[in-house]
Write an enzyme that holds these catalytic residues in place. Sequence first.
Site, short mmCIF file in Angstrom:
data_model
loop_
_atom_site.label_atom_id
_atom_site.label_comp_id
_atom_site.label_asym_id
_atom_site.label_seq_id
_atom_site.Cartn_x
_atom_site.Cartn_y
_atom_site.Cartn_z
N GLU A 17 0.81 -1.34 -0.20
CA GLU A 17 0.07 0.17 -0.13
C GLU A 17 0.90 1.39 0.13
O GLU A 17 2.02 1.29 0.54
CB GLU A 17 -1.10 -0.15 1.10
CG GLU A 17 -1.81 1.31 1.38
CD GLU A 17 -3.03 0.89 2.06
OE1 GLU A 17 -3.86 -0.24 1.69
OE2 GLU A 17 -3.36 1.50 2.98
N ARG A 107 -16.29 3.95 3.36
CA ARG A 107 -17.11 5.15 3.68
C ARG A 107 -16.26 6.15 4.15
O ARG A 107 -16.47 7.32 3.74
CB ARG A 107 -17.83 4.49 5.06
CG ARG A 107 -18.77 5.66 5.63
CD ARG A 107 -19.29 5.40 6.89
NE ARG A 107 -18.29 5.60 7.86
CZ ARG A 107 -18.51 5.47 9.28
NH1 ARG A 107 -19.45 5.26 9.84
NH2 ARG A 107 -17.39 5.47 9.82
N HIS A 152 -15.51 -3.29 13.90
CA HIS A 152 -15.27 -1.73 13.39
C HIS A 152 -15.58 -1.27 14.96
O HIS A 152 -16.49 -1.19 15.50
CB HIS A 152 -16.30 -1.35 12.35
CG HIS A 152 -16.14 0.18 11.89
ND1 HIS A 152 -16.83 1.13 12.52
CD2 HIS A 152 -15.26 0.67 11.04
CE1 HIS A 152 -16.36 2.39 12.07
NE2 HIS A 152 -15.39 2.21 11.14
N GLN A 215 4.63 4.24 16.22
CA GLN A 215 3.60 3.81 15.50
C GLN A 215 2.69 2.88 16.18
O GLN A 215 1.49 2.80 15.90
CB GLN A 215 4.55 2.77 14.32
CG GLN A 215 3.82 3.22 12.84
CD GLN A 215 4.86 2.05 12.29
OE1 GLN A 215 5.99 1.57 12.32
NE2 GLN A 215 3.99 1.69 11.03
P1 FAD Z 1 -18.85 0.72 6.35
O1 FAD Z 1 -18.71 -0.63 5.66
O2 FAD Z 1 -20.10 1.73 6.07
O3 FAD Z 1 -18.89 0.54 7.99
C1 FAD Z 1 -18.73 1.60 8.72
C2 FAD Z 1 -19.53 1.13 10.14
O4 FAD Z 1 -20.97 1.26 9.65
C3 FAD Z 1 -19.43 -0.36 10.67
O5 FAD Z 1 -19.53 -0.13 12.07
C4 FAD Z 1 -20.48 -1.02 10.01
O6 FAD Z 1 -21.13 -2.03 10.61
C5 FAD Z 1 -21.75 -0.12 10.11
N1 FAD Z 1 -22.68 -0.28 9.06
C6 FAD Z 1 -22.61 -0.32 7.88
N2 FAD Z 1 -23.73 -0.57 7.01
C7 FAD Z 1 -24.80 -0.19 8.07
C8 FAD Z 1 -26.07 -0.06 7.96
N3 FAD Z 1 -26.87 -0.28 6.85
N4 FAD Z 1 -26.69 0.24 9.02
C9 FAD Z 1 -26.02 0.62 10.24
N5 FAD Z 1 -24.67 0.45 10.50
C10 FAD Z 1 -24.08 0.25 9.23
N6 FAD Z 1 -10.04 5.40 5.00
C11 FAD Z 1 -9.74 6.52 4.22
O7 FAD Z 1 -10.09 7.65 4.51
N7 FAD Z 1 -9.00 6.51 3.15
C12 FAD Z 1 -8.56 5.13 2.79
O8 FAD Z 1 -7.80 5.13 1.79
C13 FAD Z 1 -9.12 3.93 3.69
N8 FAD Z 1 -8.60 2.76 3.41
C14 FAD Z 1 -9.02 1.84 4.12
C15 FAD Z 1 -8.46 0.43 3.59
C16 FAD Z 1 -9.00 -0.74 4.41
C17 FAD Z 1 -8.39 -1.91 4.24
C18 FAD Z 1 -9.44 -0.36 5.63
C19 FAD Z 1 -10.04 -1.51 6.84
C20 FAD Z 1 -9.88 0.67 6.07
C21 FAD Z 1 -9.54 1.85 5.38
N9 FAD Z 1 -9.79 3.17 5.77
C22 FAD Z 1 -9.64 4.45 4.83
C23 FAD Z 1 -10.75 3.44 6.99
C24 FAD Z 1 -12.31 3.34 6.87
O9 FAD Z 1 -12.57 4.58 5.89
C25 FAD Z 1 -12.73 3.40 8.27
O10 FAD Z 1 -12.42 2.38 8.73
C26 FAD Z 1 -14.21 3.77 8.34
O11 FAD Z 1 -14.55 4.38 9.54
C27 FAD Z 1 -15.30 2.69 7.79
O12 FAD Z 1 -15.15 2.51 6.49
P2 FAD Z 1 -15.75 1.20 5.60
O13 FAD Z 1 -15.70 1.40 4.28
O14 FAD Z 1 -15.54 -0.05 6.62
O15 FAD Z 1 -17.39 1.61 6.21
#
Ligand code: FAD
Length: 292
Positions: A17, A107, A152, A215
């Site tokens: 990454e 997200r 999460h 870190q």
């Molecule tokens: P989601 O999948 O939307 O989940 C977020 C929360 O909402 C979870 O608690 C889930 O259980 C809950 N949830 C989901 N759907 C629903 C629903 N319908 N109703 C109620 N609750 C729900 N961040 C950045 O800014 N830039 C990046 O490039 C980046 N890369 C990442 C790469 C990886 C592999 C990981 C693990 C994380 C990364 N992140 C990045 C961080 C990420 O944006 C955060 O962890 C963020 O808080 C959650 O993103 P998500 O896409 O998992 O969200």
Amino acid sequence: MKISELLKKDTLSLSFEVFPPKTEYAFESVKHATEEIAKLKPLFMSVTYGAGGGTSQYTLDIAKNIKERYGVPSLAHLTCVSSTKETVRGKITDMKDAGILNVMALRGDIPAGMENADRSKWDYRYAIQLVKDIKHSGADFCIGGACYPEIHPESPDQKSDIKYLKEKVDAGCEFLTTQMFFDNNLLYNFLYKIREAGITVPVIPGIMPITNAKQVERAVSLSGSFMPQRFKSLVDKFGHDPSAMKQAGIAYATDQIIDLYANGITNVHVYSMNNPDVAAKIQNNLSDILGK
Ligand code: FAD
């Protein structure tokens, strides 16, 4: 090439990454790091996305470069929480025009100070909405999503986290990458539970090599990851000595990867954080296993 195709290999492969620069002044150093990591010929390289979208053009430029100049498949991250539908539509079109094949649909973290805002008015509240919009954009992307072996931080419990993860996968994610973890047993338990819940897409474990004591704090506060005693002892012993800590952190990450492979996992994502030296050392440690 699409990541869904790349993941069909049954021998160990690593992906790395990089993150985009925050300012244009840092662009050259990130470009150099990217080039050095690309020379290792990983399975693919991912490029993160600034949550507020400020560095979004860099994400696209770097992901395009990785693919076109270095011949390494790339994965462009995209977040949605602080964006409008219109902005996201534009980003998806830009990615399509740039020939990007793989998108990590996220997200993003809730911007500071907005934790208690009325989210009902936001265009995007969850990554699933972005997955659906990418899927229905007419472009043929391979879409990835994030998952959390230690749940999460906003989830009340693992059951609901996995329920929403399943909905996100069903909406169109073809693979998942995990948040970092330092105890492989947490990953094995998580895999067991998500498979039981009917999530069958490939899961790429994310390994963060901790190479300095600072870190550790950052990793724990960002991800809430559990630090096993074995890892804490290593930080206690070597934390004050930067080069020893780096060597020990790389050895620990290498050990985690070997254990994952021994337990049937063939693709591992390394959070190499623009650090070609760390990426190369991990790859060298595994050279016979990787056949490189
Ligand atoms: P989601 O999948 O939307 O989940 C977020 C929360 O909402 C979870 O608690 C889930 O259980 C809950 N949830 C989901 N759907 C629903 C629903 N319908 N109703 C109620 N609750 C729900 N961040 C950045 O800014 N830039 C990046 O490039 C980046 N890369 C990442 C790469 C990886 C592999 C990981 C693990 C994380 C990364 N992140 C990045 C961080 C990420 O944006 C955060 O962890 C963020 O808080 C959650 O993103 P998500 O896409 O998992 O969200």
